[in-house]
Design an enzyme around this catalytic site. Structure first.
Site, PDB file in Angstrom:
ATOM      1  CB  CYS A  89      77.338  54.150  79.401  1.00 52.86           C
ATOM      2  SG  CYS A  89      77.199  52.682  78.376  1.00 52.86           S
ATOM      3  CG  HIS A 131      82.616  54.148  76.845  1.00 50.85           C
ATOM      4  ND1 HIS A 131      82.181  54.603  78.059  1.00 50.85           N
ATOM      5  CD2 HIS A 131      81.527  53.582  76.248  1.00 50.85           C
ATOM      6  CE1 HIS A 131      80.887  54.325  78.201  1.00 50.85           C
ATOM      7  NE2 HIS A 131      80.467  53.707  77.104  1.00 50.85           N
ATOM      8  CD  GLU A 132      81.443  53.090  72.327  1.00 51.46           C
ATOM      9  OE1 GLU A 132      80.803  52.020  72.235  1.00 51.46           O
ATOM     10  OE2 GLU A 132      80.981  54.093  72.900  1.00 51.46           O
ATOM     11  CG  HIS A 135      80.229  49.023  75.492  1.00 56.36           C
ATOM     12  ND1 HIS A 135      79.268  48.672  76.418  1.00 56.36           N
ATOM     13  CD2 HIS A 135      80.176  50.373  75.404  1.00 56.36           C
ATOM     14  CE1 HIS A 135      78.670  49.760  76.868  1.00 56.36           C
ATOM     15  NE2 HIS A 135      79.207  50.810  76.272  1.00 56.36           N
TER      16      HIS A 135
END
Length: 168
Positions: A89, A131-132, A135
């Site tokens: 990351c 993953h995004e 966030h």
């Protein structure tokens, strides 16, 4: 080209769930442009989410497996099939750990003009989409780690064993 600084673990914006976008205006388009400039401004990046540049908005950009784009207000669907691979990351620079993710992912949302948008992918693209999206919920990939791998990751983070913060 406006490359923005990447926020590093410890910054509260990375742990704050983002607010849905309600105005598809010039300000949103400028944010998407800044995110894309930040993503493409250095090699080896697969995605950047708005909180990583200090903005509380449900927006991310991606560039993975030959697919490049952006997503606003994403809703994630994942398969039951899993994949294991190292993940890193930008907000925890230089650290990579084996991370389990769904093998297939589909994200529904909107483009910067408010038009419905869907992106689906497998493998690395699916990993990047998950993953995004994480966030935007205030989660980092290290939150998904378990057992000894999680303990090792947290030790290294506490010890500051990741690359020092630098411009995006």
């Amino acid at each position: 080209m406006t490359m923005r600084d990447i926020r590093i673990i410890g910054d509260p914006v990375l742990r704050t769930p983002c607010t849905p976008v309600t105005s598809f205006d010039t300000q949103l388009r400028d944010l998407v442009t800044d995110l894309m400039d930040t993503l493409l401004g250095a090699p080896g990046r697969a995605g950047v989410a708005a909180p990583q540049i200090g903005v509380n908005a449900q927006v991310f950009v991606y560039d993975a497996d030959g697919h490049r784009g952006h997503m606003v207000n994403p809703v994630l669907e994942v398969s039951e099939e899993l994949q294991d691979d190292d993940e890193g990351c930008l907000s925890i620079p230089g650290l990579y750990f084996p991370t389990r993710r769904a093998l297939h992912a589909t994200v529904h949302g909107f483009d910067q003009h408010g038009e419905p948008l869907t992106i689906a992918g497998s493998g690395f693209l699916a990993r990047a989409l998950q993953h995004e999206t994480d966030h935007l919920a205030g989660r980092l990939y290290v939150d998904t780690l378990r057992g000894e791998i999680r303990r090792r990751a947290l030790r290294e983070i506490r010890a500051g064993r990741f690359d020092s913060p630098r411009r995006a």
